[in-house]
Design an enzyme around this catalytic site. Sequence first.
Site, PDB file in Angstrom:
ATOM      1  N   GLY A  17       0.798  -1.224   0.000  1.00 27.94           N
ATOM      2  CA  GLY A  17       0.000   0.000   0.000  1.00 27.94           C
ATOM      3  C   GLY A  17       0.823   1.263   0.000  1.00 27.94           C
ATOM      4  N   ARG A  20       0.283   6.139  -1.775  1.00 27.53           N
ATOM      5  CA  ARG A  20       0.065   7.459  -1.181  1.00 27.53           C
ATOM      6  C   ARG A  20      -0.050   7.312   0.340  1.00 27.53           C
ATOM      7  NH1 ARG A  20      -4.505   5.576  -3.596  1.00 27.53           N
ATOM      8  NH2 ARG A  20      -3.805   6.463  -5.562  1.00 27.53           N
ATOM      9  N   GLY A  21      -0.229   8.429   1.024  1.00 29.80           N
ATOM     10  CA  GLY A  21      -0.539   8.403   2.448  1.00 29.80           C
ATOM     11  C   GLY A  21       0.544   7.797   3.311  1.00 29.80           C
ATOM     12  N   LYS A  42      -1.939  -1.553  -5.779  1.00 26.32           N
ATOM     13  CA  LYS A  42      -2.748  -1.841  -6.962  1.00 26.32           C
ATOM     14  C   LYS A  42      -2.607  -0.795  -8.055  1.00 26.32           C
ATOM     15  CE  LYS A  42      -6.831  -3.582  -6.408  1.00 26.32           C
ATOM     16  NZ  LYS A  42      -8.245  -3.773  -5.982  1.00 26.32           N
ATOM     17  N   ASP A  75      -2.422  -7.284  -5.492  1.00 26.15           N
ATOM     18  CA  ASP A  75      -3.675  -7.364  -4.752  1.00 26.15           C
ATOM     19  C   ASP A  75      -3.421  -8.326  -3.600  1.00 26.15           C
ATOM     20  OD1 ASP A  75      -6.190  -7.906  -3.706  1.00 26.15           O
ATOM     21  OD2 ASP A  75      -7.163  -8.173  -5.647  1.00 26.15           O
ATOM     22  N   TYR A 167     -15.079  -2.238   9.852  1.00 32.96           N
ATOM     23  CA  TYR A 167     -13.717  -1.731   9.713  1.00 32.96           C
ATOM     24  C   TYR A 167     -12.899  -2.034  10.963  1.00 32.96           C
ATOM     25  CZ  TYR A 167      -9.851   1.582   9.269  1.00 32.96           C
ATOM     26  OH  TYR A 167      -8.603   2.146   9.211  1.00 32.96           O
ATOM     27  N   LYS A 171      -9.444  -4.303  11.225  1.00 26.91           N
ATOM     28  CA  LYS A 171      -8.166  -3.775  11.692  1.00 26.91           C
ATOM     29  C   LYS A 171      -7.671  -4.536  12.929  1.00 26.91           C
ATOM     30  CE  LYS A 171      -6.090  -0.923  10.237  1.00 26.91           C
ATOM     31  NZ  LYS A 171      -5.055  -0.883   9.161  1.00 26.91           N
TER      32      LYS A 171
END
Length: 281
Positions: A17, A20-21, A42, A75, A167, A171
């Site tokens: 991942g 970004r961020g 992705k 993925d 969510y 997590k």
Amino acid sequence: MVFRSPDLRGRTAFVTGTTRGIGKEIALALAEAGCNVVSTGKTVDDSDTDLDGTIHETAAACEERGVDAHAIQLDVRDADAVRAAADEAIEAFGEVDIVINNASAIQQAAVEDLPADRFDLLTEVNVRGTYLVSRAFLPHLGEIGGGHILTNAPPIRLDRAPGKAAYAWSKLGMTFVTLSLAAELDDSIAANAFWPVTLIDTRATRYFGMGTEDDWRTPAVVADTVLELLDRDPSAFSGHAVYDEELLRAAGIENFGRYNVTAGDPEPKAARMFDPEYERP
């Protein structure tokens, strides 16, 4: 005290991942510390989306910091793709001794409002993805004599999460997998989870209207937490789910103003998403 990065020259990290961020910030911080980076995610083309960033752009930014980088489209739900990505990363660098589970899906909604397929997506990306990526590198980490597995997920201190049950479940599942893995491994491989005390300025934070800029910190505080974890001996520190501030304060950091989004050094509120009773030290 100013945070000082560890020397990670000669090491290689596989990060999920990274477009970004937080994931991108972690990748760049690793590169600044001399660590080679495998940038995965992705997005390989952002020309047809309003979201900026690709895994290749992150890899190029890492290389600008003087390290080697390699981008792999991935993925994390796909077991075959994860296995192939791990093999490709190991072939490209010879050794990969840092694995960082950062990729996550997020959607906050009440149970009545969240369709079953969205529940499945959150569980598959977050919990299954962490499981598959961690598992894919276990034989290699054993062969090279150790390393670190880190997961971007919170301490397990919650019995309900109204408005975000799916969510939160996913997590916390990431943390549960990581801490369970720590108890299965020998002391040459550390497995730990990390989580921010305050909300982090990301697209998701803004999209879901989570607080204001006065409540946010930049992703750099999470990246520094990762660096601090990597500076610790695997045999002495494994099986922990830590908050960023607590870990960095223990390392001697006192002034967190450098991480704030808003100028003027406000004191961001502690995140209440997963630990309603949390009070910062």
